[in-house]
Design a protein around this motif. Sequence first.
Motif, PDB file in Angstrom:
ATOM      1  N   SER A   1       0.833  -1.199   0.000  1.00 36.37           N
ATOM      2  CA  SER A   1       0.000   0.000   0.000  1.00 36.37           C
ATOM      3  C   SER A   1       0.867   1.248   0.000  1.00 36.37           C
ATOM      4  O   SER A   1       1.882   1.306   0.676  1.00 36.37           O
ATOM      5  CB  SER A   1      -0.890   0.001   1.236  1.00 36.37           C
ATOM      6  OG  SER A   1      -1.540   1.233   1.363  1.00 36.37           O
ATOM      7  N   ARG A   2       0.475   2.245  -0.747  1.00 40.57           N
ATOM      8  CA  ARG A   2       1.161   3.533  -0.728  1.00 40.57           C
ATOM      9  C   ARG A   2       0.572   4.434   0.338  1.00 40.57           C
ATOM     10  O   ARG A   2       0.946   5.578   0.460  1.00 40.57           O
ATOM     11  CB  ARG A   2       1.000   4.235  -2.077  1.00 40.57           C
ATOM     12  CG  ARG A   2       1.885   3.659  -3.130  1.00 40.57           C
ATOM     13  CD  ARG A   2       1.640   4.398  -4.409  1.00 40.57           C
ATOM     14  NE  ARG A   2       1.116   3.427  -5.339  1.00 40.57           N
ATOM     15  CZ  ARG A   2       0.923   3.629  -6.605  1.00 40.57           C
ATOM     16  NH1 ARG A   2       1.151   4.797  -7.124  1.00 40.57           N
ATOM     17  NH2 ARG A   2       0.484   2.701  -7.379  1.00 40.57           N
ATOM     18  N   GLY A   3      -0.377   3.960   1.065  1.00 39.39           N
ATOM     19  CA  GLY A   3      -1.061   4.819   2.012  1.00 39.39           C
ATOM     20  C   GLY A   3      -2.086   5.665   1.282  1.00 39.39           C
ATOM     21  O   GLY A   3      -2.481   5.386   0.161  1.00 39.39           O
TER      22      GLY A   3
ATOM     23  N   ASN B   1      -0.372   7.439   7.552  1.00 41.80           N
ATOM     24  CA  ASN B   1       0.072   7.587   6.177  1.00 41.80           C
ATOM     25  C   ASN B   1       1.601   7.586   6.075  1.00 41.80           C
ATOM     26  O   ASN B   1       2.172   6.974   5.173  1.00 41.80           O
ATOM     27  CB  ASN B   1      -0.510   8.862   5.570  1.00 41.80           C
ATOM     28  CG  ASN B   1      -0.793   8.710   4.100  1.00 41.80           C
ATOM     29  OD1 ASN B   1      -1.239   7.661   3.674  1.00 41.80           O
ATOM     30  ND2 ASN B   1      -0.551   9.743   3.340  1.00 41.80           N
ATOM     31  N   ALA B   2       2.257   8.277   6.996  1.00 46.61           N
ATOM     32  CA  ALA B   2       3.725   8.309   6.994  1.00 46.61           C
ATOM     33  C   ALA B   2       4.291   6.897   7.164  1.00 46.61           C
ATOM     34  O   ALA B   2       5.249   6.519   6.489  1.00 46.61           O
ATOM     35  CB  ALA B   2       4.241   9.235   8.086  1.00 46.61           C
ATOM     36  N   ALA B   3       3.684   6.110   8.037  1.00 45.50           N
ATOM     37  CA  ALA B   3       4.140   4.728   8.240  1.00 45.50           C
ATOM     38  C   ALA B   3       3.932   3.896   6.978  1.00 45.50           C
ATOM     39  O   ALA B   3       4.797   3.097   6.597  1.00 45.50           O
ATOM     40  CB  ALA B   3       3.405   4.102   9.430  1.00 45.50           C
ATOM     41  N   GLN B   4       2.788   4.064   6.310  1.00 45.49           N
ATOM     42  CA  GLN B   4       2.517   3.327   5.070  1.00 45.49           C
ATOM     43  C   GLN B   4       3.494   3.718   3.970  1.00 45.49           C
ATOM     44  O   GLN B   4       3.970   2.866   3.218  1.00 45.49           O
ATOM     45  CB  GLN B   4       1.078   3.575   4.613  1.00 45.49           C
ATOM     46  CG  GLN B   4       0.032   2.957   5.490  1.00 45.49           C
ATOM     47  CD  GLN B   4       0.107   1.447   5.456  1.00 45.49           C
ATOM     48  OE1 GLN B   4       0.057   0.826   4.407  1.00 45.49           O
ATOM     49  NE2 GLN B   4       0.255   0.850   6.619  1.00 45.49           N
ATOM     50  N   ILE B   5       3.806   4.996   3.877  1.00 54.54           N
ATOM     51  CA  ILE B   5       4.742   5.480   2.858  1.00 54.54           C
ATOM     52  C   ILE B   5       6.140   4.907   3.118  1.00 54.54           C
ATOM     53  O   ILE B   5       6.814   4.441   2.188  1.00 54.54           O
ATOM     54  CB  ILE B   5       4.766   7.014   2.814  1.00 54.54           C
ATOM     55  CG1 ILE B   5       3.438   7.526   2.257  1.00 54.54           C
ATOM     56  CG2 ILE B   5       5.932   7.530   1.976  1.00 54.54           C
ATOM     57  CD1 ILE B   5       3.219   9.010   2.442  1.00 54.54           C
TER      58      ILE B   5
ATOM     59  N   ARG C   1      10.389   1.292   1.451  1.00 54.82           N
ATOM     60  CA  ARG C   1      11.373   0.283   1.840  1.00 54.82           C
ATOM     61  C   ARG C   1      11.319  -0.926   0.906  1.00 54.82           C
ATOM     62  O   ARG C   1      12.337  -1.521   0.574  1.00 54.82           O
ATOM     63  CB  ARG C   1      11.121  -0.169   3.274  1.00 54.82           C
ATOM     64  CG  ARG C   1      12.180  -1.101   3.801  1.00 54.82           C
ATOM     65  CD  ARG C   1      12.021  -1.421   5.265  1.00 54.82           C
ATOM     66  NE  ARG C   1      11.080  -0.506   5.907  1.00 54.82           N
ATOM     67  CZ  ARG C   1      10.418  -0.778   7.019  1.00 54.82           C
ATOM     68  NH1 ARG C   1      10.581  -1.927   7.616  1.00 54.82           N
ATOM     69  NH2 ARG C   1       9.588   0.084   7.541  1.00 54.82           N
ATOM     70  N   HIS C   2      10.123  -1.292   0.460  1.00 57.54           N
ATOM     71  CA  HIS C   2       9.961  -2.498  -0.357  1.00 57.54           C
ATOM     72  C   HIS C   2       9.904  -2.226  -1.856  1.00 57.54           C
ATOM     73  O   HIS C   2      10.288  -3.085  -2.642  1.00 57.54           O
ATOM     74  CB  HIS C   2       8.699  -3.254   0.072  1.00 57.54           C
ATOM     75  CG  HIS C   2       8.798  -3.807   1.450  1.00 57.54           C
ATOM     76  ND1 HIS C   2       9.526  -4.930   1.751  1.00 57.54           N
ATOM     77  CD2 HIS C   2       8.292  -3.362   2.619  1.00 57.54           C
ATOM     78  CE1 HIS C   2       9.462  -5.167   3.043  1.00 57.54           C
ATOM     79  NE2 HIS C   2       8.709  -4.225   3.598  1.00 57.54           N
TER      80      HIS C   2
END
Length: 67
Positions: free
Chosen positions: A3-5, A41-45, A50-51
Motif C-alpha cells: 500500500s502507498r497509504g 500515512n507516513a508509516a505506510q509510505i 522500503r519495499h
Amino acid sequence: MASRGFFLQMRHHAGWADAAEWLVDKVTARLVRLPGLAEFNAAQIRLFERHVGPINLRMINGIPCDV
C-alpha cells in the motif's frame, strides 16, 4: 502490492492549474488535521518505499499528491 497509504489525485482542465493547486492545498491541510491520519500515512509510505522504492508523488502538506 504494498500500500502507498492515502494519496490524492487531481485532474483538471487546461487553464485551471492555479485553482487545482489551491484546492489541493486546502484539502490536504484539512486532511492532516484528522486524528492519526498523518502518522498512519507516513508509516505506510515508509513501508512502501522500503519495499518498492520512492512513491514519486509530490508531497503537499504531508499528503502525497498527483496533480
